[in-house]
Design a protein around this motif. Structure first.
Motif, mmCIF file in Angstrom:
data_model
loop_
_atom_site.group_PDB
_atom_site.id
_atom_site.type_symbol
_atom_site.label_atom_id
_atom_site.label_comp_id
_atom_site.label_asym_id
_atom_site.label_seq_id
_atom_site.Cartn_x
_atom_site.Cartn_y
_atom_site.Cartn_z
ATOM 1 N N GLU A 1 0.902 -1.297 0.092
ATOM 2 C CA GLU A 1 0.027 0.072 0.015
ATOM 3 C C GLU A 1 0.889 1.075 0.091
ATOM 4 O OE1 GLU A 1 -2.830 -0.122 3.074
ATOM 5 O OE2 GLU A 1 -4.075 -1.687 2.021
ATOM 6 N N ASP A 2 1.951 1.170 0.773
ATOM 7 C CA ASP A 2 2.924 2.265 0.685
ATOM 8 C C ASP A 2 3.515 2.477 -0.652
ATOM 9 O OD1 ASP A 2 2.257 2.643 3.580
ATOM 10 O OD2 ASP A 2 4.234 2.081 4.242
ATOM 11 N N GLU B 1 1.512 6.250 -7.155
ATOM 12 C CA GLU B 1 0.288 7.078 -7.745
ATOM 13 C C GLU B 1 0.563 8.597 -7.644
ATOM 14 O OE1 GLU B 1 -3.530 5.981 -5.813
ATOM 15 O OE2 GLU B 1 -3.301 3.828 -6.699
ATOM 16 N N GLU B 2 1.180 8.916 -6.193
ATOM 17 C CA GLU B 2 1.591 10.204 -6.132
ATOM 18 C C GLU B 2 2.545 10.675 -7.181
ATOM 19 O OE1 GLU B 2 4.370 12.011 -2.699
ATOM 20 O OE2 GLU B 2 2.500 11.400 -1.919
ATOM 21 N N ASN C 1 2.388 1.679 -3.244
ATOM 22 C CA ASN C 1 1.342 2.036 -4.429
ATOM 23 C C ASN C 1 0.784 3.716 -4.271
ATOM 24 O OD1 ASN C 1 1.060 -0.470 -5.626
ATOM 25 N ND2 ASN C 1 -0.577 -1.055 -4.199
ATOM 26 N N ASN C 2 0.983 4.018 -2.804
ATOM 27 C CA ASN C 2 0.461 5.336 -2.642
ATOM 28 C C ASN C 2 1.476 6.312 -3.272
ATOM 29 O OD1 ASN C 2 -1.994 4.732 -1.549
ATOM 30 N ND2 ASN C 2 -1.133 4.998 0.909
ATOM 31 N N LYS C 3 2.841 6.056 -2.864
ATOM 32 C CA LYS C 3 4.037 6.827 -3.485
ATOM 33 C C LYS C 3 3.971 6.986 -5.136
ATOM 34 C CE LYS C 3 6.841 7.011 0.427
ATOM 35 N NZ LYS C 3 7.440 8.161 0.822
#
Length: 180
Positions: A75-76, A82-83, A78-80
């Motif tokens: 998740e970390d 996408e950002e 994927n979030n980074k």
């Protein structure tokens, strides 16, 4: 080559040779009339032991912890990622390259952690099962000696396709009741 598979093949060959030796040469010694042996499903007995259930519960708990950490790490990432995708066009090339390297490093650490978690889980399982196996082996030795068996054979994996019940006795249920 798979080391575990090689070990299984080696164990199978050694068991086969031992069984061939025992059944070929024991009758020649004149003791065939008194030769008694037992057989059991080692896995069935081991899986029925309370210690095995506790060990498997502990392994499942550890597995859940690793799964949760892997999920959090993904998740970390994927979030980074996408950002990064949202702002990559606006970043200076050196900053964009730095972030790509950071993402690649993060992904590599996640992959390495998964592999290490798998290795650690396998080792934890082996460590948790070792005392269960030791207890079962000690009980089989005591039982085999007290009942005067020449040997006890593990019948798992179709390694014992035929048994003459005049000489061999299935002790699976006896051992399950002794170890519960």
């Amino acid at each position: 080559m798979d080391i575990h598979n090689d070990k299984s093949i080696l164990r199978f060959l050694v068991k086969g040779f031992l069984l061939f030796y025992l059944f070929t040469f024991f009758p020649l010694t004149g003791s065939a009339q008194s030769l008694r042996f037992a057989y059991l499903s080692y896995d069935k007995v081991m899986h029925s032991m309370p210690e095995y259930e506790v060990a498997m519960h502990n392994i499942e708990s550890l597995q859940k912890q690793y799964d949760e950490e892997i999920r959090r790490s993904e998740e970390d990432f994927n979030n980074k990622y996408e950002e990064f995708l949202e702002v990559q066009q606006t970043l200076a090339p050196s900053i964009r390259n730095k972030r790509q390297v950071e993402l690649q490093d993060m992904m590599n650490r996640g992959i390495a952690f998964k592999a290490e978690a798998e290795r650690l889980l396998q080792q934890a399982k082996e460590d948790a099962i070792k005392p269960v196996r030791q207890k079962l082996s000690a009980e089989l030795e005591k039982f085999g000696n007290s009942e005067k068996y020449a040997f006890i054979i593990n019948s798992d994996n179709n390694t014992l396709p035929f048994v003459n019940v005049e000489y061999g006795e299935n002790i699976t249920e006896i051992m399950i009741s002794k170890l519960r």
